[in-house]
Design a protein around this motif. Structure first.
Motif, PDB file in Angstrom:
ATOM      1  N   LEU A 436       0.794  -1.016  -0.195  1.00 24.33           N
ATOM      2  CA  LEU A 436       0.170   0.269   0.333  1.00 24.33           C
ATOM      3  C   LEU A 436       0.649   1.109   0.003  1.00 24.33           C
ATOM      4  O   LEU A 436       0.573   2.353  -0.741  1.00 24.33           O
ATOM      5  CB  LEU A 436      -0.815   0.030   1.331  1.00 24.33           C
ATOM      6  CG  LEU A 436      -1.798   1.601   1.263  1.00 24.33           C
ATOM      7  CD1 LEU A 436      -2.557   0.899  -0.126  1.00 24.33           C
ATOM      8  CD2 LEU A 436      -2.532   1.437   2.529  1.00 24.33           C
ATOM      9  N   GLU A 437       1.596   1.630   0.836  1.00 22.97           N
ATOM     10  CA  GLU A 437       2.924   2.393   0.530  1.00 22.97           C
ATOM     11  C   GLU A 437       3.442   2.525  -0.854  1.00 22.97           C
ATOM     12  O   GLU A 437       3.661   3.876  -0.799  1.00 22.97           O
ATOM     13  CB  GLU A 437       4.235   2.022   1.286  1.00 22.97           C
ATOM     14  CG  GLU A 437       4.984   3.443   2.376  1.00 22.97           C
ATOM     15  CD  GLU A 437       5.914   3.373   3.368  1.00 22.97           C
ATOM     16  OE1 GLU A 437       6.711   3.348   3.207  1.00 22.97           O
ATOM     17  OE2 GLU A 437       5.963   2.042   4.226  1.00 22.97           O
ATOM     18  N   GLU A 438       3.376   2.030  -1.340  1.00 20.34           N
ATOM     19  CA  GLU A 438       4.650   1.817  -2.411  1.00 20.34           C
ATOM     20  C   GLU A 438       3.191   2.517  -3.524  1.00 20.34           C
ATOM     21  O   GLU A 438       3.897   3.119  -4.320  1.00 20.34           O
ATOM     22  CB  GLU A 438       4.873   0.758  -3.234  1.00 20.34           C
ATOM     23  CG  GLU A 438       6.354  -0.001  -2.249  1.00 20.34           C
ATOM     24  CD  GLU A 438       6.576  -1.218  -2.680  1.00 20.34           C
ATOM     25  OE1 GLU A 438       7.970  -1.702  -3.001  1.00 20.34           O
ATOM     26  OE2 GLU A 438       6.198  -2.523  -2.971  1.00 20.34           O
ATOM     27  N   ILE A 439       2.762   1.504  -3.354  1.00 12.79           N
ATOM     28  CA  ILE A 439       1.468   2.312  -4.312  1.00 12.79           C
ATOM     29  C   ILE A 439       0.451   3.991  -3.681  1.00 12.79           C
ATOM     30  O   ILE A 439       0.407   4.597  -5.071  1.00 12.79           O
ATOM     31  CB  ILE A 439       0.187   1.578  -4.147  1.00 12.79           C
ATOM     32  CG1 ILE A 439       0.548  -0.068  -4.792  1.00 12.79           C
ATOM     33  CG2 ILE A 439      -0.987   2.254  -4.913  1.00 12.79           C
ATOM     34  CD1 ILE A 439      -0.788  -0.607  -4.676  1.00 12.79           C
ATOM     35  N   GLN A 440       0.634   3.945  -2.977  1.00 12.39           N
ATOM     36  CA  GLN A 440       0.204   5.577  -2.118  1.00 12.39           C
ATOM     37  C   GLN A 440       1.654   6.556  -2.933  1.00 12.39           C
ATOM     38  O   GLN A 440       1.596   7.361  -3.616  1.00 12.39           O
ATOM     39  CB  GLN A 440       0.225   5.389  -0.901  1.00 12.39           C
ATOM     40  CG  GLN A 440      -0.482   5.117  -0.483  1.00 12.39           C
ATOM     41  CD  GLN A 440      -0.837   5.218   1.444  1.00 12.39           C
ATOM     42  OE1 GLN A 440      -0.084   4.671   1.928  1.00 12.39           O
ATOM     43  NE2 GLN A 440      -1.897   5.832   2.109  1.00 12.39           N
ATOM     44  N   ASP A 441       2.668   6.045  -2.246  1.00 17.09           N
ATOM     45  CA  ASP A 441       4.134   7.053  -3.471  1.00 17.09           C
ATOM     46  C   ASP A 441       3.994   6.788  -5.079  1.00 17.09           C
ATOM     47  O   ASP A 441       4.394   8.525  -5.206  1.00 17.09           O
ATOM     48  CB  ASP A 441       5.825   6.410  -3.206  1.00 17.09           C
ATOM     49  CG  ASP A 441       5.824   6.429  -1.580  1.00 17.09           C
ATOM     50  OD1 ASP A 441       4.804   6.845  -0.748  1.00 17.09           O
ATOM     51  OD2 ASP A 441       6.886   5.277  -1.017  1.00 17.09           O
ATOM     52  N   ALA A 442       3.295   6.391  -5.440  1.00 14.13           N
ATOM     53  CA  ALA A 442       3.763   6.098  -6.855  1.00 14.13           C
ATOM     54  C   ALA A 442       2.557   7.491  -6.874  1.00 14.13           C
ATOM     55  O   ALA A 442       2.261   8.289  -8.262  1.00 14.13           O
ATOM     56  CB  ALA A 442       3.603   4.687  -7.418  1.00 14.13           C
TER      57      ALA A 442
END
Length: 574
Positions: A436-442
């Motif tokens: 989820l963190e990687e998706i939010q960063d992108a």
């Protein structure tokens, strides 16, 4: 047709078991009239009640055995045909998935849908019927002729005269009907095509109030389908009654001649009853055979259309090399590339040569139809070039394993396409293991996080078909975020911010520079402001490169770039 041998080899056991029970059922049906004639001639005529009861019980046992056999073959035939249809659809879908864009362009989308659905159903129904009435009908027909001949050879001459006539009629039905069933399937393709186009552009239709036009288009295709179907059905409707009439004439002759013989004392009443029953069975068999050939014609037309897909050779031969061991990352080289969608026509791209290095942002600009999208479609090898070389990390893309090649590349196409499911599901197309963190960063880089979190269910918000519940700009930002989640070496943005306002576009570009410093970014745009800050700008027109350089260099050295700049921004900005 050779491909169908694979299915025959796989399902022959179940098919054979079903055929066994069909034969058993046919045998039981053939025994009934003979037993009935014996009950009448030996039991009823001689007033022998014990014989009537005895033969009646045998008749019931045989009838029960036939019913059990029919039930079993129905279960087996349904199971085999459904599995066959499921596997065939799956294989067709996999085959289509493996097609290159050139292969897909050869077939229209609507016809592929029809082949996956209606055509497979036609073949599936034929196989199902083949294990049921299609095999039973000729067995009962031939068996009835044999049993009738045993009862009375002279009277069976009527059958020998009727059957060839019916065979000729069936052949004529098949010969005349086949071309029309081909037309029916093609007309169905057209109807599906109009429907798909309407449903995909329903908002445009409503906006322009073009309902009447779309209705007329649909009516035209639907009328053609009706016309072709009616013609095909007319042929069957002509032959079927004639076949029935021929057999019924035979039955009348049997009763007439049999009645004369009964009066003479040369035949028994039971024989006439049995003979009439056998004639009725023959009529049933011939009618079924007629239906068999009608379905065979449709199944044959459908199987040929399915075979066309299976036999279509992929124009793209997969390479064997990977870029995993390459020390070079994110490098793209075009060396004297020519490309044409049709090799007999003038090239769309002519002598294209340039290099993109790791970490560079390369802008591509040019007028509509100049070949920008075609150019970037050659990098992930959506199409194969006509001549020259396209290299990724120093390796010719023709030599690379396609999966390995496309794992290195993330593409955001012109038309942002979202799939049914949640926003999270769509994001994970970039990487199934993304957190989820990687998706939010992108999403933050793509300026999508803010509006996603404002949705009632955040990243678990469901997306309607094609992303209908999001604006064009929102869909583009989700598409960009999805591509960034992939963490590829090369990012291709094909006019991916056309629906985004200028301020948001600037924020996306600035965030991209920080987020992906080692990422090679190829940016196609119509707005010159989108590429002005690129490390390298390629100006393309009519499939040819007219200039390569930075913004300031092109303003001085490239008249086409200068014209674009003046038309979009004006002299006061120079």
């Amino acid at each position: 047709m050779g491909y169908f041998k694979v299915y025959a080899h796989k399902y022959w056991k179940g098919f054979s078991v079903a055929v066994f029970f069909v034969i058993l059922e046919a045998f039981c049906d053939l025994m009934q009239p003979t037993i009935m004639s014996q009950i009448v001639d030996k039991g009823v005529a001689n007033k022998n009640l014990n014989y009537v009861i005895k033969m009646g019980i045998i008749m019931l046992i045989i009838a029960g055995l036939g019913a059990i056999a029919a039930t079993i073959r129905n279960i087996i035939s349904s199971n085999v045909s459904q599995k066959l249809g499921t596997e065939m659809r799956s294989d067709l879908f996999k085959k289509i998935q493996g097609f290159s864009f050139a292969n897909v362009d050869k077939f229209e989308g609507a016809t592929l849908v029809t082949r996956l659905t209606n055509d497979v159903v036609q073949v599936q129904n034929f196989v199902n019927g083949l294990m049921r009435i299609f095999i039973k009908a000729p067995i009962v027909g031939v068996g009835s002729i044999i049993m009738a001949s045993r009862l009375n050879l002279k009277l069976s001459m009527i059958l020998y005269a009727i059957v060839p006539i019916v065979a000729i009629l069936i052949y004529g039905n098949m010969k005349l009907g086949y071309p029309f069933f081909i037309k029916v399937q093609k007309a169905l393709d057209s109807v599906n095509g109009v429907m798909r186009e309407y449903l995909s552009g329903v908002r445009v239709v409503k906006a322009f109030n073009r309902f009447q036009y779309e209705t007329e288009r649909f009516e035209e295709k639907n009328t053609q389908l009706t016309k072709n179907s009616t013609t095909a059905m007319k042929i069957a409707s002509i032959f079927t009654p004639v076949i029935g009439l021929s057999v019924n004439i035979g039955i009348v002759l049997v009763i007439w001649i049999g009645g004369i013989n009964v009066n003479k004392g040369t035949m028994h009443v039971g024989e006439i009853i049995a003979f009439t029953n056998y004639m009725t069975q023959i009529l049933f068999s011939l009618m079924m055979v007629t239906n068999v050939f009608t379905m065979l014609v449709r199944a044959r037309a459908s199987s040929e259309r399915i075979s066309e897909v299976f036999s279509e050779k992929n124009t793209m031969i997969n390479g064997t090399k990977t870029t995993n061991n390459s020390r070079i990352k994110g490098r793209v080289d075009f060396e004297h590339v020519f490309f044409s969608y049709d090799r007999d026509k003038e090239p769309v791209l002519k002598d294209i040569s340039f290099t993109c290095l790791q970490g560079e942002t390369v802008g591509i600009i040019g007028s509509t139809g100049s070949g920008k999208s075609t150019l970037v479609n050659l990098i992930p090898r959506f199409y194969d070039i006509s001549s020259g070389e396209v290299k990724i990390n120093g390796i010719n893309v023709m030599e690379l394993d396609i999966k390995s090649l496309r794992d290195k590349i993330a593409v955001v196409p012109q038309k942002a396409l979202l799939f049914s499911g949640t926003i999270m599901d769509n994001m994970k197309w970039g990487s199934e293991k993304a957190s989820l963190e990687e998706i939010q960063d992108a999403s933050k880089v793509a300026q999508a996080n803010d509006f996603i979190e404002k949705c009632p269910e955040g990243y678990n918000t469901r997306i309607g078909q094609g992303g209908v519940n999001f604006s064009g700009g929102q869909k583009q930002r989700i598409s960009i975020a999805r591509a960034l989640v992939k963490k590829a070496e090369i990012l291709i943005l094909d006019d991916a911010t056309s629906a985004v306002d200028t301020d948001t576009e600037v924020k996306i570009r600035e965030s991209l520079k920080k987020y992906a410093r080692d990422l090679t970014c190829i940016l196609i745009a119509h707005r010159i402001t989108s590429v002005m800050g690129a490390d390298k700008i390629i100006v393309i027109d009519n499939g040819e490169i007219k200039g390569i350089g930075k913004h300031e260099e092109l303003l001085k050295n490239c008249s086409l770039y200068n014209d674009i700049f003046l038309s979009q921004i004006g002299k006061e900005m120079i």
